[in-house]
Design an enzyme around this catalytic site. Structure first.
Site, PDB file in Angstrom:
ATOM      1  N   ASP A  37       2.736  -2.904  -4.527  1.00 12.77           N
ATOM      2  CA  ASP A  37       2.682  -2.288  -3.220  1.00 12.77           C
ATOM      3  C   ASP A  37       1.452  -1.093  -3.154  1.00 12.77           C
ATOM      4  OD1 ASP A  37       3.299  -1.272  -0.575  1.00 12.77           O
ATOM      5  OD2 ASP A  37       5.086  -2.504  -0.832  1.00 12.77           O
ATOM      6  N   ASP A  72      -4.873  -2.017  -4.458  1.00 14.68           N
ATOM      7  CA  ASP A  72      -5.052  -2.935  -3.160  1.00 14.68           C
ATOM      8  C   ASP A  72      -5.147  -4.371  -3.862  1.00 14.68           C
ATOM      9  OD1 ASP A  72      -6.122  -4.311  -1.007  1.00 14.68           O
ATOM     10  OD2 ASP A  72      -8.004  -3.118  -1.113  1.00 14.68           O
ATOM     11  N   ILE A  73      -4.214  -5.053  -3.077  1.00 15.91           N
ATOM     12  CA  ILE A  73      -3.733  -6.564  -3.689  1.00 15.91           C
ATOM     13  C   ILE A  73      -5.253  -7.431  -3.352  1.00 15.91           C
ATOM     14  CG2 ILE A  73      -2.669  -7.459  -1.937  1.00 15.91           C
ATOM     15  CD1 ILE A  73      -2.367  -8.352  -5.515  1.00 15.91           C
ATOM     16  N   TYR A 168      -4.526 -12.914  12.146  1.00 18.06           N
ATOM     17  CA  TYR A 168      -3.190 -12.991  11.347  1.00 18.06           C
ATOM     18  C   TYR A 168      -2.754 -14.452  11.678  1.00 18.06           C
ATOM     19  CZ  TYR A 168       1.643 -12.146  10.048  1.00 18.06           C
ATOM     20  OH  TYR A 168       2.821 -12.234   9.181  1.00 18.06           O
ATOM     21  N   LYS A 172      -2.641 -16.710   8.084  1.00 19.56           N
ATOM     22  CA  LYS A 172      -1.441 -17.486   7.532  1.00 19.56           C
ATOM     23  C   LYS A 172      -1.530 -18.988   7.612  1.00 19.56           C
ATOM     24  CE  LYS A 172       1.082 -13.803   6.941  1.00 19.56           C
ATOM     25  NZ  LYS A 172       1.420 -13.564   5.404  1.00 19.56           N
ATOM     26  N   THR A 202      11.114  -5.963   9.909  1.00 18.90           N
ATOM     27  CA  THR A 202      10.186  -5.105   9.080  1.00 18.90           C
ATOM     28  C   THR A 202       9.408  -3.871   9.832  1.00 18.90           C
ATOM     29  OG1 THR A 202       8.393  -6.636   9.188  1.00 18.90           O
ATOM     30  CG2 THR A 202      10.050  -7.158   7.634  1.00 18.90           C
TER      31      THR A 202
END
Length: 305
Positions: A37, A72-73, A168, A172, A202
């Site tokens: 994370d 950072d993914i 987004y 997705k 969330t």
């Protein structure tokens, strides 16, 4: 005995929200974990190693096994490092769960290029970052019965076309295509790939305007807990779910839904090159009744009749 005993999993976005709920349930079911994370804000800004470290420490304090990473993914070096951490600490890797994501919501005509790029980068490149090195490792195992799992996260925003989330929604929906490709390409190596479209309260959904929120109803709060997403992810991560691959599942509250894959619902044909008037007539006659029935009502109200 837990359903994930002996399994090793990478979870991104693991420090808070849905990722943290999944991390806790995986640990309860016996999985050994690598938790990533960045600790950024909902829009991807900033960074803090604390969330990943805290959830790893919580799991370790309860007798589980977890190591943390705050990279950072969307940086592919982070994805490689997570796979290396799994192999160095536990000697294997069985499951990759890609939860990490950000929001930068605007209507398309107000959307800055940098907000488009940032959201696409975190979601799509963030998935690629972990999946490529994991898939390379699984391919090397040459084990068609490996029971390896990829669990990606998509969104109803893509499936239903959220008007204020073009970046987004595009990211997705790309994850759905990626998941289908992985399911087809990696099956021979013992890998399944599925996508989850979650509905939960969330930090990201907290950015929704107040007039669109559920309010302070405790029952609604319990229904929308991120903890309700963890069971279906935990099932998919186990060895009993090998029958399911290449599909999108919706999870919200106490419901789990199976979305249909795209399919042809109607075809029109011509004996030769299309005449424009003939094409228009056939489309209106054959396609419009089907298209009207498939469109969400919010779109139909804006379409010319």
């Amino acid at each position: 005995m837990g359903s994930l005993d002996g399994r090793v999993a990478i979870i991104t976005g693991a420090g808070r929200g849905i990722g943290a709920s999944i991390s806790r349930m995986f640990a309860q079911q016996g999985a050994r974990l690598v938790l990533n994370d960045l600790g950024a804000g909902p829009d991807g800004s900033g960074g803090d190693a604390g969330p990943a470290e805290a959830i790893a420490r919580e799991i370790s304090d309860l007798g589980g096994q977890a190591v943390s990473d705050s990279g950072d993914i969307a940086d592919t070096a982070t994805g490689r490092r997570l796979v290396e951490l799994a192999l160095e600490n536990y000697g294997q890797l069985d499951v990759v769960v890609n939860v990490a994501g950000i929001l930068r919501d605007k209507m398309i005509f107000n959307l800055p290029e940098e907000d488009w790029d940032a959201v696409i980068r975190v979601h799509l490149r963030g998935h690629f970052s972990t999946i490529k090195p994991a898939a390379a490792y699984w391919r090397q195992q040459r084990n068609p019965e490996g029971n390896y799992r990829i669990i990606n996260f998509t969104s109803d925003s893509a499936l239903q076309g959220s008007p204020g989330q073009p970046n987004y929604a595009a990211a997705k929906m790309g994850i759905i295509g990626l998941t289908a490709s992985l399911a087809n390409g990696l099956a021979r190596y013992g890998v399944t790939a599925n996508a989850i479209a979650p509905g939960a309260a969330t930090r990201l959904t907290a950015t929704v305007p107040d007039d669109k929120k559920l309010g302070e109803d405790p029952a609604a709060e319990a229904l929308m807990s991120p903890d309700n997403i963890a069971p279906i992810v935990t099932y998919l991560a186990g060895t009993e779910s090998g029958w399911l691959s290449g599909r999108t599942l919706g999870a919200s509250g106490y419901d789990v839904r199976l979305w249909n894959n795209p399919e042809v619902v109607e075809t029109v044909s011509s004996d030769g090159p299309w005449d424009l008037a003939d094409l228009g007539e056939k489309l209106t006659k054959s396609f419009r009744p089907k298209a009207d029935g498939l469109h969400p009502s919010i779109f139909m109200a804006q379409l010319p009749q």
